[in-house]
Structure formats: C-alpha cells, structure tokens
Scaffold this motif. Structure first.
Motif, mmCIF file in Angstrom:
data_model
loop_
_atom_site.group_PDB
_atom_site.id
_atom_site.type_symbol
_atom_site.label_atom_id
_atom_site.label_comp_id
_atom_site.label_asym_id
_atom_site.label_seq_id
_atom_site.Cartn_x
_atom_site.Cartn_y
_atom_site.Cartn_z
ATOM 1 N N VAL A 425 0.820 -1.214 0.000
ATOM 2 C CA VAL A 425 0.000 0.000 0.000
ATOM 3 C C VAL A 425 0.849 1.258 0.000
ATOM 4 O O VAL A 425 0.540 2.240 -0.686
ATOM 5 C CB VAL A 425 -0.950 -0.015 1.220
ATOM 6 N N ARG A 426 1.931 1.260 0.748
ATOM 7 C CA ARG A 426 2.753 2.463 0.867
ATOM 8 C C ARG A 426 3.850 2.544 -0.178
ATOM 9 O O ARG A 426 4.467 3.584 -0.360
ATOM 10 C CB ARG A 426 3.350 2.530 2.266
ATOM 11 N N ASP A 479 -10.916 -3.297 2.296
ATOM 12 C CA ASP A 479 -10.649 -2.474 3.470
ATOM 13 C C ASP A 479 -10.604 -0.997 3.077
ATOM 14 O O ASP A 479 -9.950 -0.618 2.117
ATOM 15 C CB ASP A 479 -9.309 -2.879 4.099
ATOM 16 N N GLY A 480 -11.299 -0.177 3.842
ATOM 17 C CA GLY A 480 -11.362 1.245 3.513
ATOM 18 C C GLY A 480 -10.411 2.100 4.309
ATOM 19 O O GLY A 480 -10.540 3.325 4.319
ATOM 20 N N SER A 481 -9.445 1.489 4.965
ATOM 21 C CA SER A 481 -8.531 2.250 5.810
ATOM 22 C C SER A 481 -7.664 3.193 4.979
ATOM 23 O O SER A 481 -7.263 2.875 3.862
ATOM 24 C CB SER A 481 -7.630 1.295 6.599
ATOM 25 N N SER A 482 -7.365 4.321 5.537
ATOM 26 C CA SER A 482 -6.510 5.294 4.859
ATOM 27 C C SER A 482 -5.064 4.818 4.872
ATOM 28 O O SER A 482 -4.583 4.259 5.853
ATOM 29 C CB SER A 482 -6.605 6.645 5.566
ATOM 30 N N THR A 483 -4.347 5.028 3.749
ATOM 31 C CA THR A 483 -2.956 4.593 3.667
ATOM 32 C C THR A 483 -2.051 5.440 4.540
ATOM 33 O O THR A 483 -0.891 5.125 4.713
ATOM 34 C CB THR A 483 -2.466 4.663 2.206
ATOM 35 N N VAL A 494 2.715 -2.902 4.667
ATOM 36 C CA VAL A 494 1.252 -2.899 4.704
ATOM 37 C C VAL A 494 0.803 -3.431 3.351
ATOM 38 O O VAL A 494 0.963 -2.776 2.318
ATOM 39 C CB VAL A 494 0.678 -1.498 4.962
ATOM 40 N N MET A 495 0.261 -4.653 3.332
ATOM 41 C CA MET A 495 -0.066 -5.338 2.087
ATOM 42 C C MET A 495 -1.577 -5.471 1.946
ATOM 43 O O MET A 495 -2.262 -5.879 2.895
ATOM 44 C CB MET A 495 0.568 -6.733 2.070
ATOM 45 N N ARG A 496 -2.085 -5.135 0.765
ATOM 46 C CA ARG A 496 -3.501 -5.349 0.473
ATOM 47 C C ARG A 496 -3.638 -6.642 -0.325
ATOM 48 O O ARG A 496 -2.997 -6.829 -1.359
ATOM 49 C CB ARG A 496 -4.082 -4.171 -0.309
#
Length: 542
Positions: A425-426, A479-483, A494-496
């Motif tokens: 993600v990052r 998942d709707g979490s902010s990066t 942080v892996m989606r």
C-alpha cells in the motif's frame, strides 16, 4: 574481528547428497551476523554432481538465503525417462519421473555456496582436520590440525558451538558417542559417477537399460558440460568392485548390459561403489555439539530426499541457533532433536520403500520413479512441537504425520505458505509476494484483519523484541482504511490482499489473527489472544 562463535565441519565426500548442509548452515548463520569458521578435512573438493534433484522446499530455502538465482544458472529440467527393450534401442515407454519440473543442482552447486561465503569474508579452510574436542557449559575446545610445508601444525581453539556436517562416517558423531543404528544393504549396491560421452547418446532423455537382477544402467545428462552424463549401475549379479575399478571396466559393463557398442565415451570424471545404508541417530547433538545432514542420517539415494533433507536439517538447526547474538533459553537448542527425529524416521521409511520397488523385476513401472506429493517436502512439519503455539487449532496435533502430502489447513509447525498478487500500500513498487518479506535474518509477524485496537496490543508486546521481527499488516481488498492512518506507522509492510490469496493460504476469515513465521519459514504460532503471543515469546527468548 571477534573469535568465531561456531565451528562447522562440512564434508566433500563423494557419496551422493553430502556437502551442502554445512555450507548452508554457515551461510545462514553468517547472514545473521554470527561469526563462523568452517573447515574441511579434504584438500580438494569433489567434482561430481551433488544430489539428483532440488525439491520445491529446497528452492524456497535458497530463495530465503538469496542464493536461488545463482544456483538456477546451473540447473536443468529433469528429462523424460526412457527404458529400453533387450536390444538396447527400442524404447519400451517414455514417462516423467514427477509431474513437476525438478531442477538438478550440477557440479558448481557447492562452488556457488562457497563463493557466497567468501564474499562475506568466510573462506572454507580446506585441508584442516578436527582431531578431537571437549566441551563444558560455556563452550567447546577443539584440536585442529593441518599440514604446512610438510609439517603438521596443531591448533587449539575455542568456540561457543560445534556442528558436525562431516558425513556418514562423522568424527563428531563418534566422539559424542551417539548411536547410528540401521542396516547396510549389501545386495543393492550401486555404482555411481559422471562420464563424458562423445557420441551415440543424445541429451534428450534419461535412458535406462537392463534389469535389477542381472544388471541395469541409467544415463542422465547433466551440466555444465554438454557431453557430461551421470550414471547409475546396479544389479545383484554384477561384480561391483570390478566395474567400479575404473573407466575400462565400466565401459565393458555398459556395452554388455545395453548392447550399444556405438556409444563412444570420453573421460571418466569420477566413480564410486555405493552401498545403501539406512541409518539414523536418536539425538542430533549433546550439549553444545550438534550434527546435521549425513552425519545424522543416511539412506538410499532413491527418492531424491538426501541433499534436500540435509539442507532442512541445517535450516532447522539455524532456527534454533540463530539467537546466538541474543539471550535465549537453553532448551531452544534441544528442540532441534525433537523436531527433526520424527521427520527423518519417516523419510527413511519412504526412501527404503522406493529402494525396494526399484530392485523388483517390475522396476520399469512408473511408481518406482515417482517423486511427487510428499517427496516435494512442502508438507514436512513440526506440529505439536514444544516451541509452537496454535490457538486456532485446539485439536491435539502431536500424532500428526511429519511428512504430509497436502496439509489440510495451516497449523502452527507447518511450512509458511506463500501468497501472490499482494499490493504494498505504501510502496506500489514493493514486494507482491508474501515470501519476499521472509528472511533467515528475522522472524515475521503477519497481522490479519482490521481490528487495530487488538493489533496495538500485539505491537506493545512485540516492542521488547522489535529487532527480531519484521511486521506485516495484511488487509483485505475491501478495506477502507486510509494509507496514511496512524495505525500503519509501526509496520514494515502494509499489504492489500487483492485476490484473497494470503487470507486463503493462512485460513483467515473475517476475524483478526496474528501469525508468527520463524526464520526458517515455518509457522511458529497462530494466535488469537495477546497472552498467547507472550507465551510464544517466553518459549524462545529469555
């Protein structure tokens, strides 16, 4: 530079499968910052092939070590097997040894490992022999000898640990007084070696002639020379001593068994009269002295398990000993025996059954040459072991087979499965495979789910051991979490999981779970509670 913490004795014995285990153990320890000294009694290294097949699990180990790309430069796919009729020319059938493509580590295999060690400042000291050793509660005293300018030089040295990877005739094992019970199969002798073929045989097939009673020969192409072939000669009615005496007697036997006198041979590279020994230890060490590879077990070459199993010995031993730089419980080293003895016992049973099949009259049936399923070693496991914790699978696992073919669901003690199609993600250019985040240099903590309050509790417990772990948060695709969420800050990755492969591989549904992966890429713990994490850590670290 500080004095070496570990003395490793490899072997370059010409028996198939010996050698790499000591080098791999040394490399894994060295990559973890442990100072290593590695000595070899032989002054010249064996030039023949080292092991007839590299199983998938061994490939994963080399990926962990970073050596896989170098080794793959010298590998080749196993050719189709082709047994012939009595005329030596007419094929009876064509079949594959196994349904997957199995690379063959050719002659430069050990050279690659020695080069990797050398690049890190550790050179194998050839011609150095361990004469004797003694140990106390704090270390091992070793007497090492070598010859210089015709004079024997005696050296007294001290180490924290000693590892004997010195083959089936292990000096270390004998001096420890560890039993090596089993049997020697005198009727199933095999003559093995490498030879150049100038003309008459192509490299397209793994050719077979004859039968296991009167005489049987197999020829398999190998690398790096396009004229190089590995041979195996067997048969209860053959004079093995005579055939193994040199090039001319081997060629004479080849012509008699195959009726292929048009084959023109070049140089004989090496030849050995091999007697299958089926033996193992009942413990992998005493005190601060340990065994690995053929020093702890030997068996038939059938099944392609020897080199692969020896490498797993070393990686398991490395997992136990990788905490040298940090205080660990003494009992952690003892788990090496607990984990490996059941695996080796099952391996000996499987390879012996294949040996028996090979020497039956119906040897040309494919079953004797099958290397699939559990022989891939992806199901080798340490379920129910003393240092694994499994809160998700409360069922008693201690009676589970150590050599599963297709494990039903991941349990603590199993090989850590890979997962593909992940998105960092990052860092969109970061790793897309879970296995790429594993390493022999650290433990991995895999956080599944989006219960960040629970994750925070896990993180608080792990902070005291932060230098030993890489932390990976794996979130589901929806998942709707902010990066940029504050919860992400403490994670290394942080892996989606866009295709759900990680959640499926580890059997995680919607609940939040923590999976700990050991440096040897085995699942050390599957946790649902913070106190379970503390229990696991206390079982490993002081």
């Amino acid at each position: 530079m500080s004095s070496p913490a570990v003395l490793v004795l490899p072997t370059s014995s010409p028996q198939a499968g010996a050698g790499p285990s000591g080098l791999i153990l040394a490399l894994a320890l060295q990559q973890n910052g442990v100072n290593i000294r590695i000595i070899d009694k032989l002054s010249n290294y064996h030039v023949g092939e080292r092991g007839a097949g590299m199983m998938p699990r061994t490939q994963e180990i080399h990926e962990l070590l970073g050596t896989l790309p170098d080794i793959q430069k010298y590998t080749m796919a196993v050719p189709f097997m082709r047994p012939h009729d009595t005329d030596g020319v007419t094929p009876l059938k064509i079949f594959h040894m196994s349904p997957y493509v199995e690379p063959i580590p050719a002659n430069p295999y050990e050279e690659v490992l020695r080069a990797r060690l050398g690049a890190r400042g550790c050179k194998v000291e050839a011609g150095y022999e361990l004469r004797s050793f003694s140990q106390d509660s704090d270390g091992v005293n070793a007497t090492i000898v070598h010859v210089s300018d015709g004079q024997e030089i005696v050296e007294e040295a001290r180490f924290q640990y000693l590892v004997g990877a010195d083959g089936a005739h292990s000096v270390v094992r004998k001096q420890l007084g560890i039993s090596f019970l089993g049997e020697t199969r005198l009727m199933e002798n095999m003559i093995i070696g490498d030879i150049l073929i100038e003309e008459g045989i192509t490299r397209e097939f793994w050719n077979m002639w004859g039968n296991p009673q009167t005489g049987m020969i197999t020829l398999r192409p190998t690398n790096p020379n396009p004229k190089l072939f590995t041979f195996i000669v067997s048969g209860r009615e053959l004079n093995h001593e005579e055939i193994s005496s040199g090039r001319e007697k081997f060629i004479e036997a080849f012509y008699k068994i195959t009726n292929r006198k048009e084959v023109v041979f070049g140089d004989l590279i090496w030849i050995s009269n091999y007697r299958p020994n089926i033996r193992m230890v009942d413990e992998f060490g005493k005190g601060r002295v340990f065994l690995t590879g053929d020093a702890a077990h030997c068996h038939s070459i059938t099944g392609g398990q020897g080199m692969n199993t020896s490498i797993q010995d070393s990686v398991s031993q490395y997992n136990s000993r990788s905490r040298i730089k940090r205080a660990s419980k003494p009992s952690l080293l003892e788990t090496y025996t607990y984990e490996r003895v059941p695996v080796i016992a099952e391996m000996l049973q499987k390879t012996t059954r294949l040996l028996d099949k090979t020497f039956k009259p119906q040897h040309k049936e494919n079953g004797a040459w099958d290397r699939s399923g559990e022989l891939h070693q992806l199901g080798v496991n340490y379920r129910g072991g003393p240092i694994v914790v499994d809160e998700r699978n409360p069922v008693e696992l201690k009676n589970s087979s150590s050599y599963l073919s297709h494990p039903s669901g991941v349990c603590a003690g199993d090989r850590a499965p890979d997962a593909t199609g992940l998105v960092d993600v990052r860092n969109p250019g970061g790793p897309r495979r879970l296995f790429s985040t594993f390493s022999t240099a650290h433990h991995s903590a895999l956080f599944f789910g989006t219960d960040y309050e629970k994750h925070a509790s896990y993180l608080q417990t792990l902070r005291a051991y932060r230098d030993q772990f890489k932390l990976t948060l794996i979130v589901p695709q929806d998942d709707g979490s902010s990066t940029t969420a504050e919860q992400f800050a403490e994670f290394d990755y942080v892996m989606r999981d866009d295709n759900g492969s990680a959640y499926a591989a580890y059997g995680v549904a919607a609940d939040t779970q923590l999976v700990l992966v050991r440096p040897d890429a085995y699942v050390g713990a599957i946790l649902t509670r913070v106190d379970g994490l503390q229990k696991y850590l206390e079982g490993i670290f002081v």
